[in-house]
Scaffold this active site. Structure first.
Site, PDB file in Angstrom:
ATOM      1  N   LYS A  65       0.909  -1.262  -0.022  1.00 27.37           N
ATOM      2  CA  LYS A  65       0.002   0.087  -0.164  1.00 27.37           C
ATOM      3  C   LYS A  65       0.811   1.290   0.000  1.00 27.37           C
ATOM      4  O   LYS A  65       0.513   2.010  -0.609  1.00 27.37           O
ATOM      5  CB  LYS A  65      -0.772  -0.111   1.203  1.00 27.37           C
ATOM      6  N   ARG A  93     -12.052   3.193   9.344  1.00 28.73           N
ATOM      7  CA  ARG A  93     -11.897   1.815   9.863  1.00 28.73           C
ATOM      8  C   ARG A  93     -13.320   1.302  10.423  1.00 28.73           C
ATOM      9  O   ARG A  93     -13.250   0.190  10.769  1.00 28.73           O
ATOM     10  CB  ARG A  93     -10.915   1.865  11.139  1.00 28.73           C
ATOM     11  N   ARG A  99      10.532  -9.321   4.995  1.00 27.54           N
ATOM     12  CA  ARG A  99      10.742  -8.062   5.619  1.00 27.54           C
ATOM     13  C   ARG A  99      11.441  -8.303   6.862  1.00 27.54           C
ATOM     14  O   ARG A  99      12.147  -7.018   7.169  1.00 27.54           O
ATOM     15  CB  ARG A  99       9.467  -7.388   5.372  1.00 27.54           C
ATOM     16  N   ARG A 128      11.608  -4.975  12.374  1.00 27.66           N
ATOM     17  CA  ARG A 128      10.191  -4.777  13.094  1.00 27.66           C
ATOM     18  C   ARG A 128       9.890  -6.490  13.678  1.00 27.66           C
ATOM     19  O   ARG A 128       9.430  -7.223  12.963  1.00 27.66           O
ATOM     20  CB  ARG A 128       9.136  -4.387  12.135  1.00 27.66           C
ATOM     21  N   ARG A 185      -2.826 -10.345  12.271  1.00 27.55           N
ATOM     22  CA  ARG A 185      -2.860  -8.840  11.723  1.00 27.55           C
ATOM     23  C   ARG A 185      -3.470  -8.877  10.666  1.00 27.55           C
ATOM     24  O   ARG A 185      -4.403  -7.987  10.100  1.00 27.55           O
ATOM     25  CB  ARG A 185      -1.545  -8.169  11.652  1.00 27.55           C
TER      26      ARG A 185
END
Ligand code: IMP
Ligand code: MG
Length: 369
Positions: A193, A268, A307, A313, A325
């Site tokens: 995104k 959201r 990633r 992360r 998630r």
């Protein structure tokens, strides 16, 4: 919303608000005039409603008359010349109060002053229900002002658009059609995104608003809104929608001449989607599309784990966390998918392939909006 001729107008000042503003003007003027009998002069056509309602509220004896400014083309030039019709009464020694519906550039007022120069009135006062400070170009004093409004065309309560709208008991503001492209961009974590938003922003000259980024920026810079948001976040509470909407509003206003916006991370919930629609409506604009990047779960998991190896992360390193998630994303967006699909504004785009290829797919959707 109402339509007069070719233009749309939205509710702007209610009959109740007009009534309250008139009452304030009446109180102030009655106090200043005292025992004297004033002559209220309405300027036709627009002021007939103002004058009628005003004098009904006026607590003491008064006189009422009307004038009209007729414009005709000057003989020698193309300049508009205004001529006053209807001032037949001797106003020598009287306190005259002009009652205007609206003062815009002040051109009408200029003519009134020019004409009244020869009348030996005791005092000439100007009262107007509506006043557009940004449009006003003269420096005549305005003694009584009802409501200050932005420099946008209004109708109703005596004011017309090409003959129509004078009869409306409330006031409407013109709705300018904005040719903007406003997108809500969705995609599960790892769908690309952020990358795509960067390309679309450049290609279509859009402003990318990521609510997460805006929050972080405002909190970092201790803006009033940032501190407000922080006060909720620090208590472990969700930031109330209105706070987010106020932030978005500020962002949209900061970029008033943008070709459109990419909203990222908001809305959201249904309530937020409705609030965003309302915000865009107040800008005479709308959300054109919700575009969701669709990527298969297994691909996402692989991409994110990849990633995680380099990004550091933590939430990218654990497969269970990643899967959760993704699930949260689908739970959340299902509602919004329905919301936008009901308006024919939902577009799913295949998010598997090369970056350019995906940008092309997104562009194909945007170009058809
Ligand atoms: P001014 O002479 O430029 O101050 O404008 C005053 C006149 O312009 C008013 O008496 C109205 O006839 C017209 N006018 C100005 N603004 C508006 C508006 O927003 N709606 C309708 N008429 C307006
Ligand atoms: Mg007028």
């Amino acid at each position: 919303m109402i339509k007069l001729h070719d233009k749309n107008f939205k509710p702007f000042v209610s009959a109740k608000e007009i009534d309250a503003a008139l009452q304030r003007m009446v109180d102030e003027i009655a106090k200043d005039v005292g025992d004297e009998i004033p002559v209220f002069v309405g300027v036709l056509n627009g002021s007939f409603m103002v004058v009628s309602d005003f004098v009904k509220k006026y607590p003491n004896p008064c006189e009422v008359t009307f004038i009209k400014l007729a414009s005709y083309e000057g003989v020698k030039s193309s300049e508009d010349i205004q001529r006053l019709i209807g001032l037949t009464q001797d106003l020598t020694g009287r306190t005259v109060i002009i009652l205007e519906d609206i003062i815009d550039t002040g051109k009408t007022l200029f003519e009134i002053h020019r004409i009244f120069k020869n009348e030996k009135v005791k005092a000439l006062k100007i009262a107007t229900l509506f006043y557009k400070p940004e449009a006003y170009k003269k420096d005549f004093k305005l003694h009584y002002i009802g409501i200050e409004i932005p420099n946008k065309f209004i109708v109703g309560y005596g004011l017309d658009y090409d003959g129509l709208g004078r009869d409306l008991p409330e006031v409407y503001q013109i709705k300018q059609t904005q040719h903007m492209t406003n997108l809500v961009l969705f995609g599960p974590p790892g769908a690309g995104k952020g990358t795509q938003a960067e390309f679309l922003k450049e290609k279509y000259n859009l402003v990318h608003i990521s609510t997460g980024d805006v929050f972080r920026y405002n909190m970092k810079n201790d803006t009033a809104l940032g501190m407000l948001a922080k006060s909720f976040i620090e208590k472990g509470q969700l930031v109330p929608d209105q706070v987010t909407i106020d932030m978005l509003n500020a962002e949209v206003e900061k970029n008033a001449d943008a070709k459109g916006f990419i909203f990222d991370g908001f809305p959201r919930t249904n309530a937020q989607a409705e609030a965003l629609d309302k915000l865009m409506d107040s800008k005479d604009s709308q959300i054109n599309a919700m575009i969701a990047l669709e990527v298969d779960d297994e691909v996402l998991v692989k991409r994110l784990l990849e990633r995680g190896k380099t990004s550091g992360r933590k939430d990218d390193a654990d497969e269970t966390v990643i899967r959760n998630r993704i699930k949260v994303y689908y739970d959340e967006t299902a509602i919004l998918k329905d919301y936008y699909a009901a308006q024919n504004k939902y577009f799913g785009v295949d998010g598997i392939g090369g970056i350019e290829e995906i940008t092309e797919r997104l562009s194909a959707v945007i170009n058809k909006l």
